[in-house]
Design an enzyme around this catalytic site. Sequence first.
Site, PDB file in Angstrom:
ATOM      1  N   CYS A  27      -2.293   9.797  -6.393  1.00 51.19           N
ATOM      2  CA  CYS A  27      -3.452   9.549  -5.526  1.00 51.19           C
ATOM      3  C   CYS A  27      -4.420  10.726  -5.657  1.00 51.19           C
ATOM      4  CB  CYS A  27      -3.045   9.390  -4.069  1.00 51.19           C
ATOM      5  SG  CYS A  27      -4.501   9.181  -2.999  1.00 51.19           S
ATOM      6  N   LYS A  83       0.863  -1.189   0.000  1.00 50.54           N
ATOM      7  CA  LYS A  83       0.000   0.000   0.000  1.00 50.54           C
ATOM      8  C   LYS A  83       0.892   1.230   0.000  1.00 50.54           C
ATOM      9  CE  LYS A  83      -3.225   3.027   0.637  1.00 50.54           C
ATOM     10  NZ  LYS A  83      -4.188   3.349  -0.449  1.00 50.54           N
TER      11      LYS A  83
HETATM   12  O1  LIG Z   1      -3.248   6.285  -5.312  1.00 51.87           O
HETATM   13  C1  LIG Z   1      -4.349   5.970  -4.867  1.00 51.87           C
HETATM   14  N1  LIG Z   1      -5.330   5.641  -5.720  1.00 51.87           N
HETATM   15  C2  LIG Z   1      -6.570   5.357  -5.317  1.00 51.87           C
HETATM   16  O2  LIG Z   1      -7.461   5.124  -6.160  1.00 51.87           O
HETATM   17  N2  LIG Z   1      -6.860   5.340  -3.980  1.00 51.87           N
HETATM   18  C3  LIG Z   1      -5.806   5.380  -3.036  1.00 51.87           C
HETATM   19  C4  LIG Z   1      -6.220   6.073  -1.747  1.00 51.87           C
HETATM   20  O3  LIG Z   1      -7.196   6.839  -1.740  1.00 51.87           O
HETATM   21  O4  LIG Z   1      -5.501   5.834  -0.776  1.00 51.87           O
HETATM   22  N3  LIG Z   1      -4.606   5.940  -3.534  1.00 51.87           N
END
Ligand SMILES: O=C1NC(=O)NC(C(=O)O)N1
Length: 316
Positions: free
Chosen positions: A134, A45
């Site tokens: 993001c 993540k």
């Molecule tokens: O880079 C991102 N892309 C997304 O679609 N969602 C996540 C997030 O919101 O953390 N981050």
Amino acid sequence: AVDLSTTIAGVKLPNLLLNASGVNCRFENELQQLVESKSGSLITKSATLNSREGNPEPRYAPLAGSIGSINSMGLPNQGYEYYLNYAKNFDYNNTAGKPLFISLAGLSLAENKTMCEAFRDANLPCVLEVNFSCPNVPGKPQVGYDMEAMEQALQVLDPIIGRPFGIKLPPYFDIAHFDQAAAIFNKFDNVVFVTCINSVGNGLAIDLDSETALIKPKDGFGGLGGLLVLPTALANVNAFYRRLKPGKQVIGCGGVTSGKEVFLHILAGASAVEIGTQLMEEGTGVFERVQKELVELMTAKGYKSVEEFRGKVKTL
Ligand SMILES: O=C1NC(=O)NC(C(=O)O)N1
């Protein structure tokens, strides 16, 4: 037998499938599920300097008719040291031969600098993917949509990282932006791959019966993923495949629900393919199913390796 292996940033993936950063990869137990799955690799993540709870829930929803998903997670993560520690303890000689990718999404260049310095100092075999895209942190515009800021960030981060790395890109919708972004990446020898695409930012999903937005953050505005973004994902993969200097690769992400879409991403130019929404909905069994479907499709078409058709999409 059909060969699905690939090499990205100098590391070999036994097969070209992995998770999209953000899905099933925030905690060690989720990452372990990916290690034990039939994926060819795994990515963590996106990490920020400090741990984050992220946006209020509900912040993820599948869309009616299985056409995709909407999310405004807001970068919930354990903080970069958690993933640095995971990378220090990762078994790089695991039986499946899976390499580890680490996603970093600093909320500022200073944050990205600090995180990149820490990973550089640790000198680990993991591959960094810097997330410039993001769309869900209120008040934080996507670096990927600010060409000047993106180039300035790379001028700082490239020499710090000091080895092959990649960038997670937002979808672009203007040919001039493909040209400008590719020209920037072609200036940095360490930028050896781009991952196209992150979610299509700031969609609004509304429930007909309740007349209410599906997710809570940002008045219901969130990033779109899944089958509905496939043509945009394929265009971004192919646009950068056509524009990046030889030796640079594209990882495809967006709209993969089966072996069919993986095949199309490879045809568009992808060297590896990430699965997000479908992994979220189906679980890690998706990797075995999709791989089987891809092998069947390649066999039916007479292909033995992905090199035979990568980037070979025909035009009229
Ligand atoms: O880079 C991102 N892309 C997304 O679609 N969602 C996540 C997030 O919101 O953390 N981050």
